[in-house]
Design a protein around this motif. Sequence first.
Motif, PDB file in Angstrom:
ATOM      1  N   PHE A 264     -57.837  20.020   1.025  1.00 48.14           N
ATOM      2  CA  PHE A 264     -58.183  18.635   1.342  1.00 48.14           C
ATOM      3  C   PHE A 264     -57.472  18.151   2.605  1.00 48.14           C
ATOM      4  O   PHE A 264     -58.097  17.568   3.500  1.00 48.14           O
ATOM      5  N   LEU A 265     -56.162  18.386   2.672  1.00 45.29           N
ATOM      6  CA  LEU A 265     -55.407  17.936   3.834  1.00 45.29           C
ATOM      7  C   LEU A 265     -55.879  18.607   5.119  1.00 45.29           C
ATOM      8  O   LEU A 265     -55.946  17.972   6.177  1.00 45.29           O
ATOM      9  N   HIS A 266     -56.230  19.881   5.016  1.00 50.47           N
ATOM     10  CA  HIS A 266     -56.695  20.571   6.225  1.00 50.47           C
ATOM     11  C   HIS A 266     -58.064  20.051   6.665  1.00 50.47           C
ATOM     12  O   HIS A 266     -58.302  19.862   7.858  1.00 50.47           O
ATOM     13  N   LEU A 267     -58.949  19.817   5.724  1.00 53.15           N
ATOM     14  CA  LEU A 267     -60.263  19.271   6.084  1.00 53.15           C
ATOM     15  C   LEU A 267     -60.150  17.837   6.592  1.00 53.15           C
ATOM     16  O   LEU A 267     -60.894  17.419   7.481  1.00 53.15           O
ATOM     17  N   TRP A 268     -59.215  17.089   6.030  1.00 53.32           N
ATOM     18  CA  TRP A 268     -59.054  15.678   6.400  1.00 53.32           C
ATOM     19  C   TRP A 268     -58.399  15.529   7.769  1.00 53.32           C
ATOM     20  O   TRP A 268     -58.877  14.799   8.623  1.00 53.32           O
ATOM     21  N   ARG A 269     -57.282  16.231   8.003  1.00 48.07           N
ATOM     22  CA  ARG A 269     -56.508  16.047   9.235  1.00 48.07           C
ATOM     23  C   ARG A 269     -56.698  17.187  10.241  1.00 48.07           C
ATOM     24  O   ARG A 269     -56.308  17.057  11.385  1.00 48.07           O
ATOM     25  N   ASN A 270     -57.239  18.325   9.807  1.00 54.32           N
ATOM     26  CA  ASN A 270     -57.436  19.494  10.663  1.00 54.32           C
ATOM     27  C   ASN A 270     -56.146  19.884  11.392  1.00 54.32           C
ATOM     28  O   ASN A 270     -56.142  20.192  12.577  1.00 54.32           O
ATOM     29  N   ASN A 271     -55.055  19.860  10.633  1.00 57.84           N
ATOM     30  CA  ASN A 271     -53.742  20.179  11.182  1.00 57.84           C
ATOM     31  C   ASN A 271     -53.069  21.156  10.214  1.00 57.84           C
ATOM     32  O   ASN A 271     -52.762  20.802   9.078  1.00 57.84           O
ATOM     33  N   SER A 272     -52.839  22.364  10.684  1.00 58.56           N
ATOM     34  CA  SER A 272     -52.285  23.405   9.808  1.00 58.56           C
ATOM     35  C   SER A 272     -50.918  23.037   9.252  1.00 58.56           C
ATOM     36  O   SER A 272     -50.633  23.292   8.076  1.00 58.56           O
ATOM     37  N   MET A 273     -50.078  22.445  10.073  1.00 58.43           N
ATOM     38  CA  MET A 273     -48.724  22.123   9.605  1.00 58.43           C
ATOM     39  C   MET A 273     -48.759  21.065   8.500  1.00 58.43           C
ATOM     40  O   MET A 273     -48.045  21.179   7.497  1.00 58.43           O
ATOM     41  N   ILE A 274     -49.592  20.042   8.666  1.00 59.60           N
ATOM     42  CA  ILE A 274     -49.693  19.010   7.635  1.00 59.60           C
ATOM     43  C   ILE A 274     -50.236  19.610   6.351  1.00 59.60           C
ATOM     44  O   ILE A 274     -49.717  19.339   5.261  1.00 59.60           O
ATOM     45  N   SER A 275     -51.263  20.438   6.451  1.00 57.00           N
ATOM     46  CA  SER A 275     -51.848  21.007   5.233  1.00 57.00           C
ATOM     47  C   SER A 275     -50.886  21.972   4.548  1.00 57.00           C
ATOM     48  O   SER A 275     -50.758  21.959   3.322  1.00 57.00           O
ATOM     49  N   ILE A 276     -50.178  22.793   5.307  1.00 52.99           N
ATOM     50  CA  ILE A 276     -49.243  23.754   4.701  1.00 52.99           C
ATOM     51  C   ILE A 276     -48.083  23.025   4.040  1.00 52.99           C
ATOM     52  O   ILE A 276     -47.759  23.268   2.868  1.00 52.99           O
ATOM     53  N   PHE A 277     -47.433  22.125   4.790  1.00 54.10           N
ATOM     54  CA  PHE A 277     -46.284  21.417   4.222  1.00 54.10           C
ATOM     55  C   PHE A 277     -46.710  20.476   3.101  1.00 54.10           C
ATOM     56  O   PHE A 277     -46.035  20.380   2.070  1.00 54.10           O
ATOM     57  N   GLY A 278     -47.830  19.777   3.270  1.00 53.52           N
ATOM     58  CA  GLY A 278     -48.302  18.854   2.234  1.00 53.52           C
ATOM     59  C   GLY A 278     -48.632  19.577   0.937  1.00 53.52           C
ATOM     60  O   GLY A 278     -48.210  19.167  -0.147  1.00 53.52           O
ATOM     61  N   GLY A 279     -49.394  20.670   1.034  1.00 53.38           N
ATOM     62  CA  GLY A 279     -49.733  21.445  -0.154  1.00 53.38           C
ATOM     63  C   GLY A 279     -48.514  22.042  -0.826  1.00 53.38           C
ATOM     64  O   GLY A 279     -48.404  22.067  -2.049  1.00 53.38           O
ATOM     65  N   THR A 280     -47.565  22.521  -0.015  1.00 53.15           N
ATOM     66  CA  THR A 280     -46.335  23.092  -0.574  1.00 53.15           C
ATOM     67  C   THR A 280     -45.506  22.036  -1.283  1.00 53.15           C
ATOM     68  O   THR A 280     -44.990  22.270  -2.390  1.00 53.15           O
TER      69      THR A 280
END
Length: 109
Positions: free
Chosen positions: A82-98
């Motif tokens: 979700f975070l990657h599709l929403w923001r298209n930012n790998s760092m946000i999606s990796i850190f957010g999901g973790t």
Amino acid sequence: MKLSLLAALTATLATALLLFLLRAFPFLVFSKKEPPAIIRFVEKYIPSMIIAILIVYCLKDIQVTAFPFGLPSLIGIGATVFLHLWRNNSMISIFGGTIIYMVLNHFLR
């Protein structure tokens, strides 16, 4: 084993030089011509393959018959997507999901 200052500086300089050369190598080799087909293949498909392997690795130890039934992992993966599709930012999606996975894993265990 204790290193002398000269040995530590030499090791640091050698490591920095090697790292620089490793990073510069693709640019030096492929700056004047098209990369070979195998490099284009790797560039196109390897990231997806690595993500698939990481997902399988993350899900391999889930016990679906015992609480919390793998919910932290599944919600963490869903949040990462979700975070990657929403923001298209790998760092946000990796850190957010973790972070979401770690918080859920802490409170649901």
